[in-house]
Design a protein around this motif. Structure first.
Motif, PDB file in Angstrom:
ATOM      1  N   THR A   1       8.426 -17.760  16.350  1.00 26.16           N
ATOM      2  CA  THR A   1       7.763 -16.868  15.391  1.00 26.16           C
ATOM      3  C   THR A   1       8.624 -15.663  15.053  1.00 26.16           C
ATOM      4  OG1 THR A   1       5.580 -17.536  16.196  1.00 26.16           O
ATOM      5  CG2 THR A   1       5.712 -15.447  15.008  1.00 26.16           C
TER       6      THR A   1
ATOM      7  N   GLN B   1       8.074 -22.972   7.757  1.00 25.49           N
ATOM      8  CA  GLN B   1       7.653 -22.744   9.145  1.00 25.49           C
ATOM      9  C   GLN B   1       7.106 -24.050   9.722  1.00 25.49           C
ATOM     10  OE1 GLN B   1       5.887 -18.723  10.125  1.00 25.49           O
ATOM     11  NE2 GLN B   1       5.455 -18.769   7.927  1.00 25.49           N
TER      12      GLN B   1
ATOM     13  N   SER C   1       3.414 -17.691  10.837  1.00 22.55           N
ATOM     14  CA  SER C   1       3.275 -16.241  10.688  1.00 22.55           C
ATOM     15  C   SER C   1       2.936 -15.882   9.248  1.00 22.55           C
ATOM     16  CB  SER C   1       4.583 -15.559  11.093  1.00 22.55           C
ATOM     17  OG  SER C   1       4.534 -14.170  10.797  1.00 22.55           O
TER      18      SER C   1
ATOM     19  N   LEU D   1      -0.417 -13.976  13.293  1.00 24.38           N
ATOM     20  CA  LEU D   1       0.033 -15.312  13.645  1.00 24.38           C
ATOM     21  C   LEU D   1      -1.158 -16.256  13.611  1.00 24.38           C
ATOM     22  CD1 LEU D   1       2.218 -17.261  14.772  1.00 24.38           C
ATOM     23  CD2 LEU D   1       1.588 -16.483  17.074  1.00 24.38           C
TER      24      LEU D   1
END
Length: 584
Positions: free
Chosen positions: A299, A482, A509, A526
């Motif tokens: 992250t 991501q 995130s 998150l």
């Protein structure tokens, strides 16, 4: 093997492969079916970036089906309209619709089928109807008032009988079917050869009857958009005629025996590679897959890479060699601390000083008012993940590998039904990708005529030990690079197979600014599926992450195909019960 975000597209692609077509033919046919089967996620007025492996050429290529800003789209023009941000809906956010050109370029250069054959499945479904997914019905219901009050041409297309179509009912688009039928007829009357017909179809789209209808609609009509005001468009016939799809070299990074290939920085693709470059200095294997250390590190690395995206990416001279260099990432890596960062920290590659846009104040982007403060239509931008984790719309994806070893990863998007009013002569609407430009001078992603917006669309391809291995991707806007990274790491470090890696608990995130109107951010937030180990969640919160748990199967919508020795493999996303992988 075919894997995609909708079973009809996967079935269509397999039908092409069964009848002797190659991966490129199959991907094109599936891509056009996705426009019909998932109209809330993409449409003919959108765009498509494609990564492909040609077995004949023994190389990876990028097809750029991303259209550009109109010649009249200047920062000064938007300022004259009282806007300091490009609206998320309506005609002012339109770029040249690049999807058709991208698909046609791939079909002509690498495919074998004729236009009529690849369009036949899409024409059938547009004419006879597709089963309405719950999410299609929910999307239309959320903007029913907008359609009825402000966008009557969209109401005529998407509200049959004046009603929101019920989940499980059939929804047809006969006007779009007629558009594609006319395209085929004009192409076949213009030429007898396959290549001649494809060229004629491109001409009809970008210079003929399609371009004429788009230009007239843009110039002669005006509609309420997400600014709350009524605006016409800037796109002209000359803009369409000047543009063409292109073939480019991929940007690559080598990671633990794998070469990952992405588009250039006119898309966000290199941010995937920047994350790998940073992660290369961490021992993820020692941390343990999905441990607190692992999730925290992945992250925090994403926050750094995406900060560079904001400062450096665009259709411009981007210092990629410095951003991916060993020295730069060694310098950046110590910024990953033991606690969650709440700062946006771009770097200085090669000593260049970063310049960030003037972002809106941090806070959730959902439900934000229009710039004028007036009534703002719903359905703005690409609201991929709402605060409650529900999915309201974004993008599609399709992966194909054929018996000869050709592979395709494509992420068609834009021109979704909630983008802008339907063009009544054509049965589709224009896209809104121009909302990704900044109306500030001096940035890589600043608006300028003829430039590509810094899109989020990000198909992925990977070689293993120098040989073609994996084509993969996902819908998801800013989350694409991501979720795709999480999937890739799950395979490489978690030792999971493709389906296990897709099924694994997903996280992402919201720390950095959104690429979509109104460009909000939620520093430190998150998202994680609630299947993540509760002890891991507790430890992440102790480290300062504002963890927001989502439903067990709500984040990530990946699909993938692979060449693994003597085997072909595929996997698809179970979330939403519509993705499908098939093969034989």
């Amino acid at each position: 093997m075919v894997a995609s975000t909708h079973w009809l597209a996967s079935a269509t692609g397999m039908g092409v492969l069964e009848r002797g077509g190659n991966a490129f033919d199959a991907a094109v046919a599936a891509g056009f079916v996705l426009q019909i089967a998932e109209p809330h996620l993409n449409g003919p007025g959108g765009e498509v970036p494609i990564l492909l492996w040609s077995e004949a050429e023994q190389k990876v290529s990028v097809v750029c089906g991303q259209g550009v800003a109109p010649a009249a789209a200047t920062i000064e023009r938007y300022a004259e309209l009282g806007l300091d941000i490009v609206p998320g809906t309506g005609l002012l956010a339109a770029t040249v619709p690049g999807a058709f050109g991208g698909w046609m370029l791939m079909l002509e250069r690498w495919g074998t089928w004729r236009l009529a054959d690849v369009l036949a499945p899409a024409i059938h479904y547009a004419e006879h109807g597709i089963p309405v997914l719950e999410r299609i019905a929910a999307t239309i219901e959320s903007i029913e008032g907008l359609f009825k009050d402000d966008w009557p041409t969209s109401a005529a297309t998407w509200l049959p009988g004046g009603q929101v179509p019920a989940p499980g009912s059939k929804l047809a688009n006969p006007v779009l079917a007629a558009t594609y039928r006319r395209l085929v007829a004009e192409a076949e009357s213009a030429a007898s050869s396959r290549e001649g017909q494809l060229d004629a179809a491109r001409t009809a789209w970008y210079e003929g009857f399609v371009a004429e209808a788009i230009a007239e609609f843009s110039a002669k009509t005006a509609w309420r958009d997400s600014s709350g005001e009524v605006h016409g468009g800037l796109l002209t016939g000359d803009d369409l005629a000047r543009w063409s799809a292109s073939v480019e070299e991929p940007v690559t990074f080598d990671y633990r025996g794998h070469t990952v290939c992405k588009t250039g920085p006119w898309g966000q693709g290199p941010v995937f590679l920047q994350q790998l470059a940073l992660l290369d200095g961490f021992d993820l294997d020692a941390m343990g897959y999905l441990s607190a250390d692992y999730v925290h590190t992945v992250t925090e690395v994403a926050k750094l890479a995406f900060a560079d995206r904001e400062a450096w990416y665009g259709d411009a001279d981007v210092p990629l060699s410095d951003l991916l260099s060993v020295a730069y990432n060694a310098e950046r890596r110590p910024l990953v601390g033991v606690e969650a960062s709440f700062d946006l920290r771009p770097g200085a590659p090669g000593g260049r000083q970063p310049k960030l846009p003037a972002f809106p104040a941090p806070g959730t982007a959902s439900g934000a008012p229009g710039i004028s403060g007036a009534r703002s239509p719903q359905g703005v931008g690409e609201p991929t993940v709402a605060k409650d984790g529900s999915v309201r719309g974004d993008t599609c994806h399709v992966d194909v590998v054929d018996r000869w070893g050709n592979m395709v990863s494509a992420t068609p998007s834009g021109g979704w039904l909630q983008s802008s009013p339907t063009i009544p002569q054509l049965g589709f609407c224009l896209g809104t990708r121009a909302q990704m430009f900044w109306l500030q001078e001096g940035l890589p992603a600043s608006l300028r005529p003829g430039a590509r917006p810094r899109t989020t669309l990000s198909p992925s391809f990977a070689l293993r030990d120098g040989r073609p291995w994996l084509a993969f991707g996902t819908p998801g806007g800013d989350q694409q690079d991501q979720w795709s990274v999480n999937f890739f790491l799950a395979v490489v470090h978690g030792r999971l197979n493709l389906q296990e890696a897709i099924d694994a608990p997903m996280f992402h995130s919201e720390h950095f600014p959104s690429s979509f109107f109104p460009r909000g951010s939620r520093p430190g937030v998150l998202h994680a599926e609630d299947r993540l180990d509760p002890d891991v969640v507790a430890e992440l919160r102790r480290r300062g992450h504002e963890v927001e748990l989502q439903g067990s199967w709500t984040l990530g919508r990946l699909s993938a195909v692979a060449r693994d020795g003597a085997f072909l493999k595929a996997a698809a996303n179970p979330r939403g019960a519509q993705g499908y992988a098939a093969g034989r």
